[in-house]
Design an enzyme around this catalytic site. Structure first.
Site: not given
Ligand code: 3H9
Length: 697
Positions: A412, A433, A445, A483
């Site tokens: 991540s 991800h 992702e 993130n």
């Protein structure tokens, strides 16, 4: 005649065909052409009936969504006028239905006198998904034809039903397995000239005899929790209730007014933006329709923890056999038992039959040897978030997996290129991800490394869609898109509690804004130790002397890990996920403010929303400028599908567009002046503001 409406003669029947690829949307001009064709057929004594159908694979996907932002021309016949003409015809009108019969398309079919559908046809009112309600008579005609409760269910869920179900409800009159047009023409010819050849839904009575007292009030009460923040579901209930109370023409007029309320609302604009964003996300630079995308027949997952187990379930649920590898027997047994428990829970809730559960479980093989992944077409690594460990696994996978196998990492935050570099096939390495719980969350992702090939990307996009995910392609950077944007968002939340707010106040403001969960409750769910490790890893690259919130680390150091041990930003009672404010945390916060020499003040909701979201948007603009995301709408999708931002806000970048970039840019500049450091304005935000432009289009 408009070329998108074709008319031909078959026996004594006029066959009108909508031909507006790809989905025969009822775009401007089509209604007028259909009305003309109906009038001509009515006037022709050689014709006894009319069949309406769609060219290609579909009847129609409904009104043209691209036109909803435009002001309708009052002099141009619209969809409602077209349906009036079809319904009012004195000769029988038969709808020959195949493929998509959706929204205004289903409403058109309801205006016809008879409906025949092929087995693969699907029917529905998806308007609710784009913030609308069926606005061309659907809410008034459907309850007359199939009853109030099923009509309400169709309108509220937006889900599609097949011909079998449609037939059992009385939505269609016959399912046609053979030649649809042949049968429709024969049906129409047989009805032509008969006394009962014309059967209008508008003449039917709404049957309310089976409705429980207080039916509509109960439906409204159910909605409150399920559709928080949305406007159209409650108006759909209103429309259905109106259908039970008023003559049809009054009902149609009221439905039209409520539809217009929805159509002109910011919510509907946002949801339509999301609809097109999802389609745009499938179009990736360098990957075309001709790029070969190999089929994945066999998958492997390394790591049977929460993420790995969830990813294995995604494969098994989509019918793909998968081997799950763990380092030792105990961990493997634990991972497999969790998967079993998760499927069992779905079975108990009635979402999965016993047979299907066993089939899915049978598709998952456990192993403690990486060698068992030799034949896999794709392997997804989902081990602990540590670069050296991941590299070691990729080195081994690179050596033992088939040369053409795709190797994916579920990292991540880590550098996908550094992981790809240890293999001899960096072009077949990609980031996938998943979001937790991986078997539930829709976002994938998809991280394109510097050397990831278009073929690898095409295969992963196709695989993602096959396992029910929404793949969004991003580039490599710390935290990728989601993130990376989360960091500034959380940072502001932490600063706000140092300055005077409490976690529950910050969470409440953001939940009231529409988020599924506030940042502190989300931290607790994810586990506070996760962020702790990320911050430690970032320490070396963090600008020295910049403001840094120590509270999150202090909580972890005090043994507070979040929901997993019942103590995080909140406290949790045994087997309960409801966050309760904790005096101990409050004391820690007050002590920290005092230690920092901050005089605590009242922090208002507006400031909470602005600081958290504008920090997020500012980072999004940097990401866009760096090309980490291909388009602003990709960022919107990531935040809606991975981080709980409500779709009806359209995502952070769209939200900024709706506020006006001038306002966002002005506030960011103000915060930059006040706080400096983290608030450095994104040059793109500034440039777009000065040019009077938006992030999206
Ligand atoms: C309505 O009808 C209002 C009425 O109640 C009242 C009016 C007064 N318009 O999804 P795909 C495009 S509201 C314009 O990839 P699939 C789509 O953008 C409408 N364009 O294919 C894409 O374009 P591109 C109610 C539309 O096979 C291409 O078609 N109807 C529309 O996976 C292919 O789409 C809906 O909400 C449209 N209505 O799925 C249905 N529909 O190639 C919305 C599609 O440039 N549509 N496009 O990217 C869908 O749910 C799916 O598209 C459908 C096909 C199931 C039809």
């Amino acid at each position: 005649m408009d070329p998108r409406v074709k008319v031909e003669r078959r026996r004594a029947v006029a066959l009108i065909t909508l031909d507006n690829p790809p989905v025969n949307a009822l775009s401007r001009g089509i209604a007028g052409a259909v009305i003309e064709a109906v009038k001509a057929a009515e006037a022709d004594p050689a014709l006894s009936a009319i069949v309406l159908t769609g060219a290609g694979k579909s009847f129609t996907g409904g009104a043209d969504i691209r036109e909803f932002g435009e002001t309708p021309d009052p002099n141009e016949p619209d969809l409602r006028a077209m349906i009036r003409a079809l319904e009012g015809a004195k000769k029988p009108v038969v709808a020959a239905l195949r493929g998509n019969v959706l929204g205004g398309g289903l409403e058109t079919a309801l205006g016809c006198h008879w409906r025949l559908g092929t087995p693969e046809a699907r029917y529905g009112f998806p308007e609710v998904k784009i913030g609308l309600l069926p606005g061309a008579g659907g809410t008034q005609r459907a309850p007359r034809l199939i009853g109030v409760a099923p009509a309400l269910e169709l309108c509220l869920s937006g889900e599609f039903i097949d011909s079998k179900r449609a037939l059992s409800l009385g939505l269609i009159d016959r399912e046609v397995a053979g030649d649809l047009l042949e049968e429709a023409v024969a049906w129409a010819a047989a009805k032509g000239g008969k006394a009962d050849g014309v059967r209008r839904v508008r003449d039917m009575r709404v049957d309310t005899s089976g409705l429980a007292p207080g039916f509509f009030a109960a439906e409204r009460a159910k909605l409150a929790a399920k559709t928080r923040g949305l406007m159209s579901p409650a108006l759909i209930v209103d429309c259905l209730e109106i259908a039970t109370q008023t003559p049809i023409d009054e009902g149609l007029a009221r439905e039209r007014d409520l539809f217009e309320q929805c159509r002109t609302s910011p919510q509907s604009r946002a949801l339509i933006h999301v609809f097109f964003a999802e389609r745009a996300a499938g179009k990736v630079k360098g990957v075309g329709p001709d790029t070969p995308a190999r089929e994945i027949a066999r998958a492997g997952v390394v790591g049977a923890g929460t993420m790995g187990g969830g990813i294995a379930m995604c494969f098994a649920s989509a019918g793909i056999p998968v081997t799950l590898v763990e380092a030792n027997e105990d961990a493997l047994a634990h991972g497999l038992a969790t998967i079993h428990k998760n499927y069992e829970r779905s079975r108990l809730r009635g979402r999965l039959s016993e047979g299907e559960m066993h089939q899915r479980l049978a598709r998952i093989a456990g192993s403690t040897a990486l060698e068992s992944l030799r034949d896999a077409d794709v392997v997804i690594e989902a081990v602990f978030e540590e670069l050296a460990l991941k590299q070691e696994i990729f080195r081994k996978l690179g050596a033992l997996c088939r040369k053409d196998a795709i190797l994916a990492t579920n990292t991540s935050t880590l550098d996908v290129d550094a992981i790809a570099a240890v293999t001899s096939r960096p072009e077949r390495v990609v980031g996938t991800h998943f979001f937790s719980p991986a078997n539930v969350m829709r976002l994938l992702e998809t991280v394109r490394g510097a050397q990831t090939s278009p073929e690898t990307l095409a295969a992963v996009l196709k695989l993602g869609r096959r396992i029910g995910k929404l793949p969004v392609v991003v580039g490599v950077c710390d935290g990728f898109v989601g993130n990376r944007m989360l960091y500034p968002y959380l940072r502001q939340a932490y600063f706000l509690i140092e300055e005077g707010a409490l976690p529950e106040e910050v969470d409440r403001a953001l939940v009231d804004f529409g988020l599924a969960m506030g940042p502190f409750a989300m931290n607790d769910l994810a586990g506070l130790d996760v962020g702790y490790r990320v911050r430690k890893a970032q320490a070396a690259t963090r600008p020295k002397n910049w403001r840094y919130a120590r509270l999150p680390d202090k909580l972890v150091e005090a043994g507070r890990f979040g929901q997993k041990n019942g103590r995080g930003w909140y406290r949790y009672e045994v087997a309960c996920r409801e966050p309760k404010p904790d005096a101990e945390v409050r004391d820690l916060i007050l002590a920290e403010s005092a230690a920092l020499g901050i005089e605590r003040r009242k922090v208002g909701e507006a400031e909470i929303i602005e600081r958290c979201l504008f920090a997020l948007i500012n980072e999004g603009a940097k990401i866009l400028e760096e090309g980490i995301a291909e388009r602003a709408s990709d960022i919107d999708l990531i935040w809606i599908n991975g981080y709980g931002l409500p779709a009806w806000r359209g995502g952070p970048m769209f939200y900024a567009d709706t506020l006006g970039l001038e306002r966002v840019n002005g506030a960011v500049a103000r915060y930059d002046e006040q706080f400096g450091e983290w608030w450095a304005p994104a040059p793109l935000l500034k440039r777009l503001t000065e040019a009077g432009k938006r992030f999206n289009g």
